[in-house]
Design a protein around this motif. Structure first.
Motif, PDB file in Angstrom:
ATOM      1  N   ARG A 298      -8.957  20.944  -0.592  1.00  0.00           N
ATOM      2  CA  ARG A 298      -9.750  20.126  -1.506  1.00  0.00           C
ATOM      3  C   ARG A 298     -10.286  18.896  -0.789  1.00  0.00           C
ATOM      4  O   ARG A 298      -9.629  18.358   0.097  1.00  0.00           O
ATOM      5  N   PHE A 299     -11.472  18.464  -1.188  1.00  0.00           N
ATOM      6  CA  PHE A 299     -11.912  17.136  -0.802  1.00  0.00           C
ATOM      7  C   PHE A 299     -11.099  16.112  -1.602  1.00  0.00           C
ATOM      8  O   PHE A 299     -10.423  16.455  -2.580  1.00  0.00           O
ATOM      9  N   TRP A 300     -11.179  14.852  -1.193  1.00  0.00           N
ATOM     10  CA  TRP A 300     -10.544  13.788  -1.975  1.00  0.00           C
ATOM     11  C   TRP A 300     -11.046  13.836  -3.416  1.00  0.00           C
ATOM     12  O   TRP A 300     -12.234  14.070  -3.676  1.00  0.00           O
ATOM     13  N   ALA A 301     -10.150  13.559  -4.340  1.00  0.00           N
ATOM     14  CA  ALA A 301     -10.514  13.452  -5.758  1.00  0.00           C
ATOM     15  C   ALA A 301     -10.442  11.986  -6.148  1.00  0.00           C
ATOM     16  O   ALA A 301      -9.385  11.353  -6.012  1.00  0.00           O
ATOM     17  N   ALA A 302     -11.542  11.429  -6.620  1.00  0.00           N
ATOM     18  CA  ALA A 302     -11.607   9.999  -6.928  1.00  0.00           C
ATOM     19  C   ALA A 302     -12.073   9.773  -8.356  1.00  0.00           C
ATOM     20  O   ALA A 302     -12.854  10.556  -8.907  1.00  0.00           O
ATOM     21  N   ARG A 303     -11.605   8.700  -8.943  1.00  0.00           N
ATOM     22  CA  ARG A 303     -12.093   8.223 -10.238  1.00  0.00           C
ATOM     23  C   ARG A 303     -12.516   6.770 -10.072  1.00  0.00           C
ATOM     24  O   ARG A 303     -12.156   6.112  -9.080  1.00  0.00           O
ATOM     25  N   THR A 304     -13.266   6.269 -11.016  1.00  0.00           N
ATOM     26  CA  THR A 304     -13.605   4.851 -11.025  1.00  0.00           C
ATOM     27  C   THR A 304     -12.385   4.073 -11.515  1.00  0.00           C
ATOM     28  O   THR A 304     -11.852   4.357 -12.585  1.00  0.00           O
ATOM     29  N   CYS A 305     -11.929   3.109 -10.719  1.00  0.00           N
ATOM     30  CA  CYS A 305     -10.702   2.377 -11.045  1.00  0.00           C
ATOM     31  C   CYS A 305     -10.897   1.520 -12.296  1.00  0.00           C
ATOM     32  O   CYS A 305     -11.983   0.968 -12.526  1.00  0.00           O
ATOM     33  N   THR A 306      -9.835   1.375 -13.045  1.00  0.00           N
ATOM     34  CA  THR A 306      -9.853   0.499 -14.219  1.00  0.00           C
ATOM     35  C   THR A 306      -8.962  -0.723 -14.033  1.00  0.00           C
ATOM     36  O   THR A 306      -9.074  -1.692 -14.778  1.00  0.00           O
ATOM     37  N   GLY A 307      -8.053  -0.685 -13.064  1.00  0.00           N
ATOM     38  CA  GLY A 307      -7.168  -1.817 -12.799  1.00  0.00           C
ATOM     39  C   GLY A 307      -7.687  -2.677 -11.665  1.00  0.00           C
ATOM     40  O   GLY A 307      -8.727  -2.381 -11.061  1.00  0.00           O
ATOM     41  N   PRO A 308      -6.973  -3.753 -11.323  1.00  0.00           N
ATOM     42  CA  PRO A 308      -7.448  -4.663 -10.263  1.00  0.00           C
ATOM     43  C   PRO A 308      -7.342  -4.064  -8.866  1.00  0.00           C
ATOM     44  O   PRO A 308      -8.156  -4.396  -7.993  1.00  0.00           O
ATOM     45  N   ASP A 369       1.081   1.216   4.020  1.00  0.00           N
ATOM     46  CA  ASP A 369      -0.337   1.424   4.309  1.00  0.00           C
ATOM     47  C   ASP A 369      -0.677   2.918   4.252  1.00  0.00           C
ATOM     48  O   ASP A 369       0.168   3.772   4.520  1.00  0.00           O
ATOM     49  N   HIS A 370      -1.928   3.197   3.954  1.00  0.00           N
ATOM     50  CA  HIS A 370      -2.500   4.547   3.836  1.00  0.00           C
ATOM     51  C   HIS A 370      -2.127   5.246   2.538  1.00  0.00           C
ATOM     52  O   HIS A 370      -2.655   6.317   2.249  1.00  0.00           O
ATOM     53  N   MET A 371      -1.209   4.678   1.740  1.00  0.00           N
ATOM     54  CA  MET A 371      -0.952   5.254   0.422  1.00  0.00           C
ATOM     55  C   MET A 371      -2.072   4.870  -0.543  1.00  0.00           C
ATOM     56  O   MET A 371      -2.589   3.751  -0.495  1.00  0.00           O
ATOM     57  N   SER A 372      -2.426   5.783  -1.438  1.00  0.00           N
ATOM     58  CA  SER A 372      -3.330   5.431  -2.530  1.00  0.00           C
ATOM     59  C   SER A 372      -2.689   4.336  -3.374  1.00  0.00           C
ATOM     60  O   SER A 372      -1.460   4.146  -3.339  1.00  0.00           O
ATOM     61  N   VAL A 373      -3.487   3.604  -4.128  1.00  0.00           N
ATOM     62  CA  VAL A 373      -2.906   2.547  -4.956  1.00  0.00           C
ATOM     63  C   VAL A 373      -1.919   3.137  -5.961  1.00  0.00           C
ATOM     64  O   VAL A 373      -0.907   2.516  -6.301  1.00  0.00           O
ATOM     65  N   LYS A 374      -2.191   4.341  -6.410  1.00  0.00           N
ATOM     66  CA  LYS A 374      -1.279   4.992  -7.343  1.00  0.00           C
ATOM     67  C   LYS A 374       0.057   5.284  -6.669  1.00  0.00           C
ATOM     68  O   LYS A 374       1.132   5.060  -7.253  1.00  0.00           O
ATOM     69  N   THR A 398      -3.602  -1.414   2.781  1.00  0.00           N
ATOM     70  CA  THR A 398      -3.179  -1.366   1.397  1.00  0.00           C
ATOM     71  C   THR A 398      -3.975  -2.409   0.625  1.00  0.00           C
ATOM     72  O   THR A 398      -4.530  -3.343   1.221  1.00  0.00           O
ATOM     73  N   ASP A 399      -4.037  -2.267  -0.687  1.00  0.00           N
ATOM     74  CA  ASP A 399      -4.783  -3.237  -1.480  1.00  0.00           C
ATOM     75  C   ASP A 399      -4.086  -4.599  -1.404  1.00  0.00           C
ATOM     76  O   ASP A 399      -2.858  -4.681  -1.546  1.00  0.00           O
ATOM     77  N   PRO A 400      -4.836  -5.701  -1.185  1.00  0.00           N
ATOM     78  CA  PRO A 400      -4.205  -7.028  -1.101  1.00  0.00           C
ATOM     79  C   PRO A 400      -3.406  -7.408  -2.344  1.00  0.00           C
ATOM     80  O   PRO A 400      -2.520  -8.259  -2.278  1.00  0.00           O
ATOM     81  N   GLY A 401      -3.694  -6.764  -3.470  1.00  0.00           N
ATOM     82  CA  GLY A 401      -2.940  -7.060  -4.676  1.00  0.00           C
ATOM     83  C   GLY A 401      -1.475  -6.702  -4.594  1.00  0.00           C
ATOM     84  O   GLY A 401      -0.662  -7.173  -5.405  1.00  0.00           O
ATOM     85  N   PHE A 402      -1.102  -5.883  -3.604  1.00  0.00           N
ATOM     86  CA  PHE A 402       0.304  -5.501  -3.440  1.00  0.00           C
ATOM     87  C   PHE A 402       1.080  -6.453  -2.539  1.00  0.00           C
ATOM     88  O   PHE A 402       2.311  -6.335  -2.424  1.00  0.00           O
TER      89      PHE A 402
END
Length: 540
Positions: A298-308, A369-374, A398-402
């Protein structure tokens, strides 16, 4: 072109014997070598350690990806003339170096001067991703300039290995990791032999924070083994079906721990059976997304984020170069994605949670690092529930929010190496978080030889350039412009063209942000060791 044999013990014993016996009529002349251009000896440093930490560099990635993607080697018994060479497929002018060209310019076409030693007209360079950047004399210069802890990330990527047509090794990731660990210990033996015998060299692989402190107190460089691989223990997935078991993960962790590995990623570049990944962007993202298809179906599966928090944006892809397009199944094109910001729909799986728990049981550092935000959010939940401080973000993936959650746990952040002004701004943004958590000490994750660019020259530096010679942060070592063969590098024009220019980059940081930044970075090695000690103290 000479290649290092599987074991270099005989060559190292000869080097050591010559070093101990002195020059004789029978001794061959010393092979040509890079200069270090540093005068002075790094002092020993007892607790609290003073010096820098590089949390993410790849000394042995020349053996990764089949062993033919990256050119040159970090050491060779016959010196720089044998180690610092271009790949055979780059000859005669770099026209066939499509991967080098594509990652450097976004186009598979281009040329470069393939001659390395002694002229180095085209490479090493910060944006040349397939040429050797971590030659041992350059690493030695970084150590003399203040580096005290270096995390050598053993790296593998089966799909990139299979995509690249030339190979010296099979694409099995675990076999590649074993070989790179072996090469790291061979480098230690090589440095020892040059210094006069076992245990005398400045390059020391360590297995515990206590051992690291002993090495640094003796004035040497503590090298920690990490692992950054896409399918650890064979944990790939095909259309959501895992190819590994909990027992496999347990055996794999035991093996890597026995090899000396103390820090590890759960996923890297491709969604695997353990977790979804944080996307790549740009031209490299096109290659990696194709690899995700080949790895998982599969290619990456992405959605539009709703959180920060969000993953990196998947940019609209251009045309694939022919070398990559042939891997697309018939009638399959690159996917379209919803509006940014993008979030991977895949998180941490039950097998991934088992691996994180297994790393905690062994006192290992969990690389987030390299983990999805989920996936990262769920991993931090597990670490927080256990009160486990052994978490690291080693190269700003990783997202700076973490970051607040990492610091509150007692974890460590080493930021990716940008040019001096951009890196200084990253440091300034982190100060309130570290002050809030009582976590002084900042580090960098240069990702040298990791298929990412090194820091370029600082824009507009003519009015306040680095002036040569300069002294290390502690005043113990004086450093001049670095020379290898006929080439002399200057950070003001070349940026961090190779690892030996890291001290020059740190001096540039001092010019931009003052001694406060450099002294905070000089507390970085101590901060890393405390995070490691916190993790190790929780192992049985």
């Amino acid at each position: 072109m000479a290649r290092p044999p599987r074991s270099l013990a005989a060559a190292f014993l000869l080097i050591g014997a010559l070093a101990m016996a002195g020059t004789t009529a029978m001794a061959a002349p010393a092979p040509p070598e890079s200069e270090v251009n540093a005068i002075g000896q790094p002092p020993g440093s007892a607790a609290p350690v003073r010096g820098f930490v590089d949390g993410h560099t790849h000394l042995m990635s020349y053996e990764a990806f089949g062993g033919s993607l990256l050119c040159g080697r970090p050491f060779d018994p016959d010196g720089a003339q044998e180690a610092l060479v271009d790949c055979p497929d780059h000859l005669p002018r770099g026209e066939a170096a499509w991967f080098e060209n594509f990652t450097r310019t976004g186009s598979p076409t281009g040329t470069h001067d393939p001659v390395g030693w002694p002229t180095f007209r085209s490479w090493p360079a910060g944006d040349s991703l397939t040429h050797q950047q971590t030659y041992h004399r350059w690493v030695e210069r970084a150590w003399r300039g203040g580096l005290r802890v270096l995390v050598n990330q053993l790296v593998a990527n089966r799909q990139l290995c299979e995509i690249y047509p030339l190979k010296r090794h099979p694409c099995d990731e675990m076999a590649s990791l074993r070989l790179q660990a072996q090469r790291t210990f061979e480098l230690q033996d090589f440095v020892d032999a040059r210094a006069g015998g076992p245990g005398r060299g400045w390059f020391r692989v360590v297995r515990s924070p206590a051992e690291a402190r002993q090495v640094i107190a003796a004035g040497n460089l503590a090298v920690v083994l990490g692992v950054e691989t896409s399918e650890p223990f064979g944990c790939r997935q095909t259309l959501g079906i895992p190819h590994c078991t909990r027992a496999q993960i347990d055996r794999g962790l035991d093996e890597l721990h026995a090899l000396g590995v103390r820090s590890m990623f759960v996923c890297h570049k491709y969604d695997n059976a353990l977790c979804g990944v944080r996307f790549d962007s740009g031209a490299q993202g096109v290659i990696v997304n194709l690899g995700n298809l080949l790895s998982s179906g599969r290619f990456w599966a992405a959605r539009t984020c709703t959180g920060p928090e969000h993953d990196n944006t998947i940019e609209k892809a251009g045309a694939l170069p022919p070398e990559l397009a042939r891997f697309l199944p018939g009638g399959v094109g690159l996917p379209l994605y919803p509006p940014a910001p993008h979030c991977n729909t895949r998180g941490l799986t039950s097998l991934g949670a088992h691996m994180v728990e297994g790393m905690m049981e062994r006192g290992m550092l969990v690389e987030i690092d390299h983990m999805s935000v989920k996936a990262a959010d769920r991993t931090l939940d597990l670490l927080e529930a256990a009160g486990y401080p052994g978490v690291v973000s080693s190269h700003s993936w990783t997202d700076p929010g973490f970051l607040r959650r990492i610091y509150r746990l007692g974890g460590m952040v080493t930021a990716y190496g940008h040019h001096a002004e951009e890196f200084a701004e990253t440091w300034r943004r982190s100060e309130p978080l570290r002050a809030e958590s009582g976590r002084p000490g900042y580090g960098y994750g240069l990702d040298a030889n990791g298929l990412g660019p090194l820091p370029p020259a600082r824009p507009g530096n003519a009015g306040n350039p680095v002036t040569y010679p300069f002294t290390s942060f502690d005043g113990a070592v004086t450093l001049d412009r670095q020379r290898t063969g006929e080439r002399v590098w200057d950070v003001n024009t070349d940026g961090v063209a190779h690892y030996g220019l890291v001290p020059d980059w740190i001096e540039d940081l001092r010019i931009v942000a003052g001694d406060e930044l450099v002294q905070d970075m000089a507390a970085g090695a101590e901060a890393y060791l405390r995070t490691w000690e916190g993790a190790a103290s929780q192992a049985p």
